[in-house]
Design a protein around this motif. Structure first.
Motif, PDB file in Angstrom:
ATOM      1  N   MET A  95      42.852  27.640  39.590  1.00  0.00           N
ATOM      2  CA  MET A  95      42.428  29.031  39.689  1.00  0.00           C
ATOM      3  C   MET A  95      41.119  29.106  40.458  1.00  0.00           C
ATOM      4  O   MET A  95      40.246  28.257  40.311  1.00  0.00           O
ATOM      5  N   GLU A  96      40.998  30.133  41.278  1.00  0.00           N
ATOM      6  CA  GLU A  96      39.751  30.436  41.976  1.00  0.00           C
ATOM      7  C   GLU A  96      39.237  31.776  41.487  1.00  0.00           C
ATOM      8  O   GLU A  96      39.899  32.807  41.654  1.00  0.00           O
ATOM      9  N   VAL A  97      38.064  31.779  40.867  1.00  0.00           N
ATOM     10  CA  VAL A  97      37.430  33.033  40.459  1.00  0.00           C
ATOM     11  C   VAL A  97      36.780  33.632  41.697  1.00  0.00           C
ATOM     12  O   VAL A  97      35.772  33.129  42.191  1.00  0.00           O
ATOM     13  N   TYR A  98      37.375  34.698  42.204  1.00  0.00           N
ATOM     14  CA  TYR A  98      36.916  35.276  43.470  1.00  0.00           C
ATOM     15  C   TYR A  98      35.766  36.255  43.268  1.00  0.00           C
ATOM     16  O   TYR A  98      34.871  36.347  44.103  1.00  0.00           O
ATOM     17  N   SER A  99      35.788  37.000  42.179  1.00  0.00           N
ATOM     18  CA  SER A  99      34.713  37.935  41.860  1.00  0.00           C
ATOM     19  C   SER A  99      34.749  38.193  40.364  1.00  0.00           C
ATOM     20  O   SER A  99      35.527  37.581  39.638  1.00  0.00           O
ATOM     21  N   ILE A 100      33.922  39.110  39.901  1.00  0.00           N
ATOM     22  CA  ILE A 100      33.849  39.371  38.463  1.00  0.00           C
ATOM     23  C   ILE A 100      35.179  39.907  37.931  1.00  0.00           C
ATOM     24  O   ILE A 100      35.497  39.722  36.745  1.00  0.00           O
ATOM     25  N   ASP A 101      35.996  40.516  38.791  1.00  0.00           N
ATOM     26  CA  ASP A 101      37.250  41.107  38.317  1.00  0.00           C
ATOM     27  C   ASP A 101      38.477  40.638  39.100  1.00  0.00           C
ATOM     28  O   ASP A 101      39.548  41.235  38.992  1.00  0.00           O
ATOM     29  N   GLU A 102      38.351  39.565  39.882  1.00  0.00           N
ATOM     30  CA  GLU A 102      39.480  39.065  40.672  1.00  0.00           C
ATOM     31  C   GLU A 102      39.570  37.546  40.572  1.00  0.00           C
ATOM     32  O   GLU A 102      38.550  36.852  40.514  1.00  0.00           O
ATOM     33  N   ALA A 103      40.794  37.043  40.594  1.00  0.00           N
ATOM     34  CA  ALA A 103      41.018  35.597  40.597  1.00  0.00           C
ATOM     35  C   ALA A 103      42.337  35.293  41.278  1.00  0.00           C
ATOM     36  O   ALA A 103      43.314  36.046  41.157  1.00  0.00           O
ATOM     37  N   PHE A 104      42.363  34.174  42.017  1.00  0.00           N
ATOM     38  CA  PHE A 104      43.579  33.671  42.617  1.00  0.00           C
ATOM     39  C   PHE A 104      44.154  32.564  41.742  1.00  0.00           C
ATOM     40  O   PHE A 104      43.416  31.693  41.258  1.00  0.00           O
ATOM     41  N   LEU A 105      45.462  32.573  41.545  1.00  0.00           N
ATOM     42  CA  LEU A 105      46.157  31.498  40.842  1.00  0.00           C
ATOM     43  C   LEU A 105      47.083  30.790  41.828  1.00  0.00           C
ATOM     44  O   LEU A 105      47.778  31.436  42.623  1.00  0.00           O
ATOM     45  N   ASP A 106      47.090  29.465  41.780  1.00  0.00           N
ATOM     46  CA  ASP A 106      47.956  28.663  42.639  1.00  0.00           C
ATOM     47  C   ASP A 106      49.268  28.396  41.902  1.00  0.00           C
ATOM     48  O   ASP A 106      49.299  27.692  40.893  1.00  0.00           O
ATOM     49  N   LEU A 107      50.359  28.964  42.403  1.00  0.00           N
ATOM     50  CA  LEU A 107      51.659  28.835  41.749  1.00  0.00           C
ATOM     51  C   LEU A 107      52.579  27.843  42.459  1.00  0.00           C
ATOM     52  O   LEU A 107      53.745  27.711  42.090  1.00  0.00           O
ATOM     53  N   ARG A 108      52.065  27.119  43.441  1.00  0.00           N
ATOM     54  CA  ARG A 108      52.941  26.312  44.291  1.00  0.00           C
ATOM     55  C   ARG A 108      53.586  25.134  43.553  1.00  0.00           C
ATOM     56  O   ARG A 108      54.659  24.686  43.927  1.00  0.00           O
ATOM     57  N   LYS A 109      52.911  24.626  42.531  1.00  0.00           N
ATOM     58  CA  LYS A 109      53.442  23.452  41.837  1.00  0.00           C
ATOM     59  C   LYS A 109      54.160  23.808  40.535  1.00  0.00           C
ATOM     60  O   LYS A 109      54.457  22.942  39.726  1.00  0.00           O
TER      61      LYS A 109
END
Length: 436
Positions: A95-109
């Protein structure tokens, strides 16, 4: 596939978690010193309340529609953000915490058979565990995930989920995205693209790569390829150290009182030192600036500033406060009333790479201060910001927060309680029926 999780109207949603009676009621959140509107609920947006407008300009509108007004409560927002991010970690390996209210999750695996069902489960669990509503955009790249998330919020508000899995769904979302809403397009590029009849993301995708590289450079080329489904940006698992740190505030009322400004400058310098220590960095340049009141009729607005170069980069708050007060003495003028004060530190390097002077000698006082600041940071993390502070910071100056809600999750005295007489909002409960 990547998923972008975005908390809906995050500040307003945080206020509703502990005040559910505000559901469907318009809400606005104000900036520091209750100056401008920095967050709005959907209901407030429908009323046409602009983002960033000074609150005094819309006071009549707020009263007319009974808009609930809150001062910024960053302790509450930060804690609830941490809870959301902790909850998200259970759904993906990275997971990448992009901002206080956003995050990216890596679903590739993760071998998902039904992305829609996975997203619905995630959305329901976050709502149940934290009380915060979220929107989810899923796509093969991070830039497309941003597009998908925006489409979910704008066109599927009840579902809050949109998945780009093939070209038709990608075309739908891209055509519905104005060019200025594409991740990486600023005002200058917007004007350039509009001048070439490119008004939405789908039209941008049709542009030749050679033209994009010529006009939008390498960054634009990567953006184009991301929009076409080619991964150019992976997750950033560790945040990069900041290259510059700035702490500034506007006073609610302009002041010429030297003692007040001295306290503010000392507090901001100490806070810069705290931020530097947190990211294990040091700075060798301090910049202090003062603004007079831009709305003062008697004289035009003035800005005074001073740069102090430090012989050796430091994160020592005692040294930064001393330098900041030296700069203040050099630029302060009693005849002016100041509206805004700020401090910036730059020339930032890792603390392990600080270049010392050839003639430096070990200073016992410096070593003692280092141990003191380590203890102060630990206590402030436990007890709350600025519970332990340098004496010159004082306690007299505090930002105006006339409408701030309780810090429900970070202060013992603000924890909601329920007893037989009142609910957690303080309203009387109905009496229990007597048994015969």
């Amino acid at each position: 596939m990547y998923a972008l999780i975005d908390c809906n109207n995050f500040y307003a949603s945080c206020e509703r978690v502990f005040q559910p009676q505000l559901e469907k009621r318009p809400i606005v959140v104000l900036s520091n010193n209750d100056g401008c509107i920095i967050a709005r609920s959907n209901e407030a947006k429908v009323l046409g309340i602009p983002m960033g407008i000074p609150v005094f300009q819309v006071e009549a509108l707020l009263r007319q529609y009974q808009v609930k007004v809150f001062s910024s409560n960053y302790a509450l927002y930060g804690d609830l953000s941490h809870r959301v991010m902790q909850s998200l970690q259970a759904f993906a390996p990275a997971m990448e915490v992009y901002s206080i209210d956003e995050a990216f999750l890596d679903l590739r695996k993760i071998p998902f058979y039904d992305l829609e069902k996975w997203a619905q489960t995630l959305k329901q669990n976050i709502q149940q565990w934290t009380g915060i509503p979220i929107s989810i955009g899923i796509a093969p790249t991070k830039t497309l995930a941003k597009i998908a998330n925006r489409y979910a919020k704008a066109f599927l508000p009840s579902e809050g989920i949109f998945i780009i899995e093939d070209d038709p769904t990608a075309e739908i979302a891209l055509a519905a995205t104005p060019i200025e809403d594409v991740w990486g397009i600023g005002r200058r590029y917007k004007r350039l693209l509009h001048s070439h009849q490119i008004f939405n993301a789908f039209q941008l995708v049709q542009a030749p790569e050679s033209w994009i590289q010529k006009h939008l450079k390498v960054v634009g080329l990567r953006m184009l390829r991301e929009l076409r489904g080619e991964v150019c940006y992976g997750l950033t698992l560790e945040p990069h150290p900041k290259k510059g740190i700035c702490v500034s505030r506007s006073f609610r009322q302009a002041t010429s009182h030297f003692g007040t400004i001295q306290e503010v400058v000392s507090t901001f310098a100490a806070r810069c030192g705290e931020k530097l220590r947190k990211q294990k960095s040091c700075a060798n340049l301090l910049y202090l600036f003062l603004f007079t009141n831009a709305y003062q009729d008697a004289s035009p607005p003035q800005m005074y500033s001073k740069v102090i170069y430090l012989p050796v980069a430091t994160h020592n708050s005692f040294e930064l406060v001393k330098m900041a007060l030296t700069a203040l003495d050099l630029i302060f003028k009693e005849e002016y009333r100041y509206k805004k004060v700020g401090i910036m530190v730059t020339g930032i390097t890792p603390e392990s790479h600080v270049q010392t002077s050839l003639f430096d000698k070990p200073d016992p006082q410096h070593l003692n201060q280092k141990r003191v600041l380590k203890a102060v940071d630990a206590l402030n993390r436990k007890l709350g910001r600025d519970k332990i502070r340098i004496a010159i910071q004082g306690y007299g100056w505090q930002p105006s927060q006339a409408h701030r809600s309780p810090c429900y999750t970070t202060r013992w005295e603000d924890i909601p309680t329920i007893d037989e007489r009142r609910d957690f909002r303080g309203k009387p409960l109905s009496p229990r029926p007597h048994k015969d």
